[in-house]
Scaffold this active site. Sequence first.
Site, PDB file in Angstrom:
ATOM      1  CD  GLU A 231     -26.726 -18.076 -34.966  1.00 49.23           C
ATOM      2  OE1 GLU A 231     -26.826 -19.047 -34.215  1.00 49.23           O
ATOM      3  OE2 GLU A 231     -25.917 -17.151 -34.786  1.00 49.23           O
TER       4      GLU A 231
ATOM      5  CD  GLU B 224     -29.755 -14.589 -30.786  1.00 48.99           C
ATOM      6  OE1 GLU B 224     -28.614 -14.769 -30.346  1.00 48.99           O
ATOM      7  OE2 GLU B 224     -30.349 -15.407 -31.510  1.00 48.99           O
TER       8      GLU B 224
HETATM    9  C1  GAL Z   1     -26.604 -16.615 -31.300  1.00 48.51           C
HETATM   10  C2  GAL Z   1     -27.631 -17.699 -31.467  1.00 48.51           C
HETATM   11  C3  GAL Z   1     -28.212 -18.154 -30.174  1.00 48.51           C
HETATM   12  C4  GAL Z   1     -27.117 -18.368 -29.165  1.00 48.51           C
HETATM   13  C5  GAL Z   1     -26.373 -17.101 -28.975  1.00 48.51           C
HETATM   14  C6  GAL Z   1     -25.236 -17.224 -28.014  1.00 48.51           C
HETATM   15  O1  GAL Z   1     -25.702 -16.650 -32.332  1.00 48.51           O
HETATM   16  O2  GAL Z   1     -28.653 -17.292 -32.314  1.00 48.51           O
HETATM   17  O3  GAL Z   1     -28.914 -19.331 -30.389  1.00 48.51           O
HETATM   18  O4  GAL Z   1     -26.253 -19.333 -29.630  1.00 48.51           O
HETATM   19  O5  GAL Z   1     -25.805 -16.712 -30.188  1.00 48.51           O
HETATM   20  O6  GAL Z   1     -25.606 -17.660 -26.778  1.00 48.51           O
END
Ligand code: GAL
Length: 982
Positions: free
Chosen positions: A423, A493
């Site tokens: 990010e 993620e």
């Molecule tokens: C993503 C980010 C993580 C965390 C997650 C939400 O956008 O890369 O670091 O913030 O969302 O828990």
Amino acid sequence: MSFRTSPRPPATPPSATDYTEDVSPGSGALPPRAWYAASDARSLSLNGRWDFRLSPTADAEDDSFAARGYEPGGWSGVEVPGHWVLQGHGSPIYTNHLYPFPVDPPRVPTENPTGDHLRRFDLPPDWPADGGTVLRFDGVESCARVWLNGTDLGTFQGSRLPHEFAVGHLLEPGGNVLAVRVHQWSAGSYLEDQDQWWLPGIFRDVTLLHRPPGSALDFFVHASYDHHEGLGTLRVDSDVDGRVLVPALDIDVEAGTPVTVPVLPWTAETPRLYDGELVTEGERVPLRVGFRTVELADGLIKVNGTAVLFKGVNRHEWHPEKGRALDPETMLADVLLMKRHNVNAVRTSHYPPHPAFLDLCDTYGLWVVDECDLETHGFTEQGWRDNPVDDPRWTPALLDRAARMVERDKNHPSVVLWSLGNEAGTGRGLTAMAEWIRGRDNSRLIHYEGDPDCRDTDVYSRMYADHAEVERIARHQDDGGPGRRRLPFILCEYGHAMGNGPGGIADYQRLFTSYDRLQGGFVWEWIDHGIRDERHGFAYGGDFGEELHDGNFVCDGLVFPDRTPSPGLVEYKKVIEPVRIEPVRIEGRDLPSPSGADRESGAGRGGTVRVTNGYDFADLSGLAFEWSYQVDGESVESGPLVVPALAPGQSAEVELPPPPLDPRGSEAQWTVRATLAGETAWGPRGHVVAWAQIAVTEPASPAFTPSARPAPGDGVITLGPGTFDARTGALLALGGVEVVGPRLDVWRAPTDNDNGAHWQTDARHGPLWRALGLHRMRHRLDAVEARDDSLTVRTRVAPAARDLGLRTRYRWTSDGTRLRLTVSVAPEGRWTLPLPRLGVRLGLPGSADRVTWLGGGPGEGYPDTMTACMNGRWESTVDAMQTPYVRPQENGARPGVRRAEIGGLRVEGDPAFWFTARRWTTEQLDAADHVTDLRPGGTVWVNLDHGQQGIGSQSCGPGALPQYQLWAAPAEFSFLFSEVRG
Ligand code: GAL
């Protein structure tokens, strides 16, 4: 009229702390090099108790503390490695992406907590005085200036990266003084805006290392594998002459010379390492060589010629007391937990971990996406204007970070992808990093999620895309440009594991295993970053009085802060299990049962299951299979099942033995398990890796014929064993068991996923449910009718201010010993939301404790999180059935329950139901912010649910899929209640 322009203010005089606002990475440190755990070189750990002084600003105190002879009178102390804010000096701050200071890069606030650290040490008597000693810091947040014996060694930024200084010329045999000034904020903080606690301090090891003359400044192990020929090629580059020895492979060559020999390759499933040494004039450097080749081929990430499927987690470093200062036991605990839960990959979100963690990944076998310490997410608030990643002034700092990661970690076979960061928007700095990395190490692929064009990456990576989009991507039907379309896809993620959940991961996994292009994903995230304290149990954002914070968004892991697996991890383990066991033909289900004669003759087996090896590399020789035959949840017979040592991807049909004769109960099932055949490095023999249950007979409705008639009494009506309030029709007692009569319940304490992330405005059910008033439903009594063989109570259940409601009829009958309750629900009005739950809630005396049930267990499960619930007979207690989510919320439901006993009451479901019991009401659970807010009352509240809304993962991602949603619709469900005596 003219205005006089005011004179320009004088330029601010340069201060002693200008380096905190310097976009360059620092000065004075040695070039980065490979990390290695041990060698015959000398080392002296400087970990331990250091003298410590905290100042509110960066230059409130002068530098005189760095001089030899300075007496730190009045200072206190801190443990190194450690964060001072977790040791009673100041407090931690949690923000997700907002910078907790004004965004004015590279400037930082005047209020810049600054920790001065002092460590005095003597050299061991035989410490060589040849000048070849370096001082190494493995991690300091966020910026440090270092003096040894009064000499200024320099400064550095890059919190989770190593920095070394040449100090040999400054050391004395005794009375050395190491002084380190650490600032909480620096220009580097703009590059470290990860979603986590801001925790300043010297949080990784500090070591003095002696590097004898003639030691390699650096070395690079190149170990590839030719899967066609079964040959490994090793070349160890070193900047000084040396020999490379690998005894097990008979390798003894000059450094820099390639040698090709037959080897067993390294994979995460078969982590074969060969011990070796790089012998230079000065030093013998231990090598742990894993041969493997990572490449992009046929549009896929392949290792040793085979496409891999990542069953990964995102791992932040976390310890509930020590923060990011992790001890070796904690790192090992993570690795063992991961391996035991079928996890095969780790993204080191969002910075290189302690280097020892990568040694463990090499040893135990985990694919690693090693991520650079770079995130500038807070710039999204200003449309990414001034983003350092696209500002050439910052490029040297970015390159420094890339180099420190790659150089430190380049010799780990487990690292298969370099990640540029997280990010950080897009920009020239990222391209420069990618170019540098490719030039230095072309044996791995490059990952970065934040650039939709994938300019610098070898893999198309996304976070939190919903199932439908993932499927479109899988089919190349998304709108990605041609560059991105040819790339393999991962979800770096997904499955946001905040609170109860994540839901829907089994559905993702089905996609991953159905489409080649999908190479798996990494659940967000491994651990809840709760900070242990007495008041809160585990504290989260806002508990330290932060002016800006993101609450419990920092608690979104598969394990609780103390590393107890949450139900989410148990579910994930099942979803990603590496062996698939499915019914092909089951005796008694698809075919008539064998006759006695057939059984004796050995004919009429129990059926056939198909076993599929879902590993990418390992065969099944490491697993033993066993079957058990269960009747009414209890095993009546079990034995081994012979399964061939299938190669990856292969299936075999395996015969089950003849089923035991004359099953006593009404429900029979097979359970087949795959377990570790012998002890492995990470798990004991018998550890369950995969399993399946196959029903032979489906549960039948409990037999019941009404026979009793309601009898009016003094303010009560009796019906069989039931005593009811004559006015309200509420059940008061069943035999000797006092009951707070069951009545309809639709409310649950919203989960983090029900509440949804604030930026996801569509269908955030928690708030919408509350707006509708589902947490304050009223029950209007329309009629109590005692007639013939039944007692019928008619009600309408609805919230104030709305015209919608649930017309609800409770019909009680009895066969003399049992009571049967049939609940009929007819929705009225326009329901635009699914219901949280649909069932009844009843109260039992607080003495109710032990619970037994036949159904799903042993842990909780909701419609889209119950893959791991096994059908069986389970036993627990009310307290043990609670799942202690850091922020209390709906939890603890056991799905598919046919029968439960609690507090002298037996409940049988028709059909099966969700069972929940707790010592507080749903409303109290809903009101609690921390587990310490929950206090047991005098009643045990039991929910018997006909339906539950799915969980989803909308705390960051998609909500529950349609098939798991609970829409208001006409429903009828029954329970049989009886008293258990004895
Ligand atoms: C993503 C980010 C993580 C965390 C997650 C939400 O956008 O890369 O670091 O913030 O969302 O828990």
